[in-house]
Write a protein that holds these residues in place. Structure first.
Motif, short mmCIF file in Angstrom:
data_model
loop_
_atom_site.label_atom_id
_atom_site.label_comp_id
_atom_site.label_asym_id
_atom_site.label_seq_id
_atom_site.Cartn_x
_atom_site.Cartn_y
_atom_site.Cartn_z
N TYR A 170 -49.26 -7.58 -19.89
CA TYR A 170 -48.40 -8.76 -19.75
C TYR A 170 -47.75 -8.82 -18.37
N LEU A 171 -47.35 -7.66 -17.84
CA LEU A 171 -46.63 -7.65 -16.57
C LEU A 171 -47.56 -7.66 -15.36
N CYS A 172 -48.78 -7.20 -15.51
CA CYS A 172 -49.72 -7.15 -14.38
C CYS A 172 -50.63 -8.38 -14.41
N SER A 173 -50.89 -8.93 -13.23
CA SER A 173 -51.76 -10.12 -13.16
C SER A 173 -53.24 -9.75 -13.14
N ASN A 174 -53.56 -8.50 -12.83
CA ASN A 174 -54.95 -8.04 -12.92
C ASN A 174 -55.17 -7.40 -14.28
N ASN A 175 -56.42 -7.15 -14.61
CA ASN A 175 -56.76 -6.53 -15.90
C ASN A 175 -56.61 -5.02 -15.79
N VAL A 176 -55.69 -4.43 -16.56
CA VAL A 176 -55.50 -2.98 -16.54
C VAL A 176 -56.13 -2.31 -17.76
N ASP A 177 -56.83 -3.11 -18.58
CA ASP A 177 -57.57 -2.52 -19.71
C ASP A 177 -58.91 -2.03 -19.19
N ILE A 178 -58.86 -0.95 -18.42
CA ILE A 178 -60.00 -0.40 -17.71
C ILE A 178 -60.37 0.95 -18.33
N PRO A 179 -61.57 1.47 -18.06
CA PRO A 179 -61.95 2.77 -18.62
C PRO A 179 -61.01 3.89 -18.14
N LYS A 180 -60.94 4.92 -18.91
CA LYS A 180 -60.17 6.10 -18.54
C LYS A 180 -60.69 6.66 -17.21
N ASN A 181 -59.76 7.18 -16.40
CA ASN A 181 -60.06 7.77 -15.08
C ASN A 181 -60.43 6.72 -14.03
N GLN A 182 -60.11 5.47 -14.28
CA GLN A 182 -60.26 4.44 -13.27
C GLN A 182 -58.90 3.88 -12.89
#
Length: 895
Positions: A564-576
């Protein structure tokens, strides 16, 4: 009391002040002025009874508190407001103020606030209300060439800030004010729109108008405790007259603000400390000009104005006199301090030199009152990070009347609407840490803070007090290697390294103070060497001061918060990891950071150093009371070392048993590596400036070992140290924007070319609607890079920021960051421009407008043609490299 003759100023100057006053017994005459500080009877618009409930409670009946109340009721119709004053309205430093109303300030937001204040007081005066307002102009004097250079910079940038000002010769200055001597005078700056006013009259006018519109004002009412609920939100205020329940609390208590901050749980840190501030008032002077301009002799540290037919003169001596710590413990009601003629003599001597006729003027009084300053000599505004709905409006630094109108308007807007739609970072209370509220730190820092009012603002200025507080474990190694340090958030950071140690002249704190030039700096050659190491070989940089937060939850709550707070997608794979902005409701940058996913429910957020308080507060602000999310500041747990350059991979390969090939360790990922015999070192494949390299987050106990290993194994690759000036030069040349220098709370990703870091498909996020609206309406402000064509780095004045940018002969913006491009072999500036029509209304900024227009940058009155870039230029590193099939750099050769 016997009526002793008033001493003449020249006698005070020619004799030891204390001895003269003692011998003539005239000390009694001068100190009788204390009787001119009587209490004022209860104002007719005040009440004796304290209400039991109010929406807003304001603590402090000075000009700032009255302005906050006035703007809440006038602009927003909030009548359920109570203003509390422990003694009588305007009885503190507001009565003591000199009443100067200047427009030009070090920061853009302070300039805007002062301009608004002048407009407000002028309008009140036109309504027949008391403000003492007089538009007399101001004359600022320069005794040195460097001061005139600074004046030329002010005059140039004033165009973009809607301030009319003019450079004058010494002779023209004397025509504006005939009493000044032109001896040792290089020139002057004339600002016709500057004014003066009466602080007490203005305070009472704002208070009476607020009361007329519905605000309740209670005098003789002191705050004893601010009560908060379980969620650390304002609940009530306890006073000597009883308890009042409220939703919001405003601490505008002047030099008591620090004490008031300690009256809540948790305590609110208000880093202020009072210093003695003197000004002298004379008896009436025959034939004095009632419209005499305010004279500021900056190199003489003093100001002088006409008041009530005489002179009022004060100043800001280079070495100030802070309160004693014992006096700080006993601050009660305001009272004037004992006159200190020896302290004032520094100013008096300069006054008599510049205005010889003062030697014949009789003294009425020397007033001495406490004025409070923040650690960086800027205002303190905004919601406190410790307590919700607790607002601070203080730190007026002896210029309370100047800023009060603007401070009141901004604070009222902040309370009603949340974050105002303007960049307030320079005055935001969240720019400080707890260490800045330490009284020993504040007392030591105050020796040099008030003098900043009249000190030349050279580029890269550093304080000499309050140093060596926060240091990474490798600080001794860096200092031994020749590091020259700057300080950010109390953290010592290398600026550059002097490799010729015999030429080093540093203070005992390792601070090089001689940055007193607007031209090519003496560290230029060191910077060039470090720049080349970062781009062609390998350099080691200390990134330990960067803000590091960990966000964790039992389930996906941490992910949902960051999404919600970030404008980019932070639902990324682990270790990225991913670069992202955190936008506010207007689409502007509250933060610009990197987010690494350590695990399904665990993230690491890396932000600029100056974001340490702000970023933590921003994340916690959106947590519901029962949230299981934990946000922890881990900045001080790790030493961060960056290896930058094409040979960084080779150095790291020699120190770890894990593969660091680009196949197995690609960009924007991280691994936990064994480096030397240290284990589980979080290593991120990124450098923040686009160069090849890595950043290692090392538990502090391993820091020296890892550092020594890197330097030892790096010798065969030509490793060298680099300070913060090197990546700054790289990122300006590469057209990379940094938060706090280029990006701020008003800048959107569309305006700075970072929309590729915004993921509109991921769902809802803060600021999304505002960004989509801006996309539809068109972008009316653009971030550009300007490469100066005819600038000679060895001869011409350098651009250092805030230089006007002209487009087709019209001022269209200001630079934000500047530096020399060692690859482009040109001076490079970045900044924002607008497309203004004939009426000054911003239009859509198209690529055609940018690429087909003629650009110039005005450096202290000289305009240099510039080539504009809207994308990062293609910069050769000086080396070509080939990556082999295993993902390693195989060959390198000079081009």
């Amino acid at each position: 009391m016997k009526n002793f003759p008033a001493p003449k100023l020249y006698k005070l100057a020619l004799n030891s002040c204390k001895d003269f006053l003692r011998e003539t017994n005239s000390l009694k005459y001068i100190t009788k002025s204390k009787s001119s500080w009587p209490g004022v009877k209860l104002n007719e618009f005040c009440t004796l009874e304290l209400p039991q409930q109010s929406q807003v409670v304001i603590c402090g009946g000075g000009v700032v508190g009255c302005s906050v109340a006035y703007h809440l009721v006038r602009d927003f119709g909030w009548k359920d407001v109570v203003l509390l004053e422990q003694s009588w309205l305007g009885g503190g430093t507001s009565k003591f103020g000199a009443g100067l109303l200047g427009q030009i300030k070090p920061t853009a937001i302070e300039t805007k606030m002062c301009q608004y204040s002048i407009d407000l007081y002028k309008s009140l005066a036109q309504e027949g209300l008391g403000t003492g307002f007089k538009e007399c102009g101001s004359l600022s004097l320069a005794r040195t060439s460097n001061r005139m250079t600074y004046f030329r910079h002010i005059a140039a940038s004033a165009v973009a800030r809607n301030v009319n000002c003019y450079l004058l010769t010494p002779e023209a200055a004397k025509e504006r004010c005939s009493i000044i001597s032109t001896e040792n005078l290089k020139g002057a700056l004339w600002i016709p729109g500057d004014c003066v006013g009466d602080p007490l009259d203005t305070t009472l006018t704002l208070a009476s108008e607020a009361a007329r519109l519905g605000v309740t004002i209670v005098e003789d009412c002191s705050v004893q405790r601010i009560i908060t609920d379980d969620n650390h939100q304002v609940k009530a205020v306890e006073t000597n007259k009883g308890l009042i329940n409220c939703e919001y609390f405003v601490n505008s208590a002047g030099h008591w603000a620090n004490h008031i901050g300690q009256m809540s749980y948790p305590r609110v840190k208000v880093p202020l400390y009072p210093c003695e501030h003197h000004y002298l008032q004379t008896m009436p002077v025959e034939d004095i000009d009632p419209m005499m301009p305010v004279v500021r002799d900056y190199d003489g540290y003093f100001y002088i104005r006409e008041k009530n037919g005489g002179y009022l003169a004060g100043g800001f001596e280079p070495t100030s006199k802070p309160f004693d710590l014992k006096e700080m413990e006993s601050l009660k009601a305001f009272k004037p301090l004992t006159e200190d003629w020896d302290q004032f003599y520094t100013l008096l001597e300069q006054m008599l030199f510049r205005i010889p006729s003062l030697s014949k003027v009789e003294v009425h009084s020397l007033s001495n009152g406490p004025e409070s300053f923040s650690p960086d000599c800027k205002l303190l505004l905004g919601e406190a990070p410790e307590v919700r709905n607790y607002f601070v409006a203080t730190g007026m630094k002896a210029t309370g009347l100047e800023a009060a109108g603007g401070v009141g308007k901004i604070t009222a807007d902040w309370i009603v609407n949340g974050e105002p739609k303007m960049n307030l970072w320079d005055v935001d209370i969240r720019r400080f840490l707890g260490l800045h509220n330490n009284r020993l730190f504040l007392r030591d820092r105050m020796v040099e803070v008030p003098g900043l009012h009249y000190k030349i603002r050279y580029p890269n200025f550093e304080f000499s007090t309050g140093r060596n507080i926060r240091m990474s474990p490798i600080y001794p190694r860096l200092k031994a290697a020749g590091a020259v340090f700057s300080q950010s958030m109390g953290y010592e950071r290398p600026c550059y390294f002097r490799t010729n140690m015999e030429a080093t002249e540093l203070t005992e704190n390792g601070v090089e103070l001689d940055h007193s030039t607007f031209y090519k700096p003496d560290w230029f050659d060191y910077l060039e060497s470090e720049y080349m190491a970062c781009r062609r070989k390998v350099a080691l940089l200390d990134y330990s001061s960067f803000t590091k937060l960990e966000v964790w939850s039992p389930g996906r709550e941490a992910l949902d918060l960051l999404q919600y707070l970030c404008s980019n997608n932070v639902d990324i794979p682990k270790n990225q990891m991913v670069h992202t902005g955190m936008q506010n409701q207007y689409g502007g940058y509250e933060n610009d950071c990197s987010v690494a996913r350590l695990d399904y429910n665990r993230f690491m957020v890396i932000s600029p150093t100056i974001q340490q308080t702000r970023c933590l507060n921003w994340l916690k602000r959106f947590l519901p009371p029962d949230s299981p999310v934990l946000v922890t500041d881990i900045t001080s747990l790790y030493t961060a070392i960056c290896l930058m350059g094409p040979l960084a991979q080779s150095v790291l390969s020699d120190l770890t048993d894990s593969s660091v090939s680009y196949k197995e360790f690609p960009f924007f990922t991280f691994k936990e590596l064994n480096i030397g015999v240290a284990n589980n070192i979080k290593t991120f494949h990124q450098t923040h400036t686009g160069e090849l390299g890595y950043v290692m987050y090392i538990p502090n106990e391993y820091a020296l070992h890892v550092y020594d290993e890197l330097m030892d194994k790096g010798q065969k690759y030509g490793i060298q140290h680099a300070g913060y000036y090197a990546p700054k030069a790289i990122r300006v040349e590469k057209f990379f924007a940094f938060w706090g220098q280029d990006l701020d709370t008003t800048t959107t990703p569309f305006e700075c070319g970072r929309v590729y870091r915004v993921n509109f498909e991921k769902g809802d996020f803060m600021g999304k609607d505002a960004l989509l609206r801006q996309k539809q309406e068109g972008i009316k402000r653009r971030y550009v890079q300007l490469v100066l064509e005819d600038h000679d780095k060895d001869v011409d004045i350098w651009p250092w920021g805030s230089e006007p940018i002209y487009v087709d002969g019209k001022c269209a913006g200001l630079t934000t960051t500047c530096g020399y491009g060692f690859t482009l072999k040109k001076m490079v500036c970045v900044g924002f421009v607008q497309n203004l029509d004939e009426n000054g209304v911003p239009q859509v900024v198209t690529n055609d407008y940018l690429l087909k227009s003629d650009f110039e940058v005005d450096i202290c009155g000289t305009k240099f043609p510039a080539k504009v870039n809207i994308h990062s230029p293609n910069l050769s590193s000086g080396f070509e490299y080939v990556i082999d099939s295993n993902g390693y750099i195989a060959t390198q050769f000079s081009i």
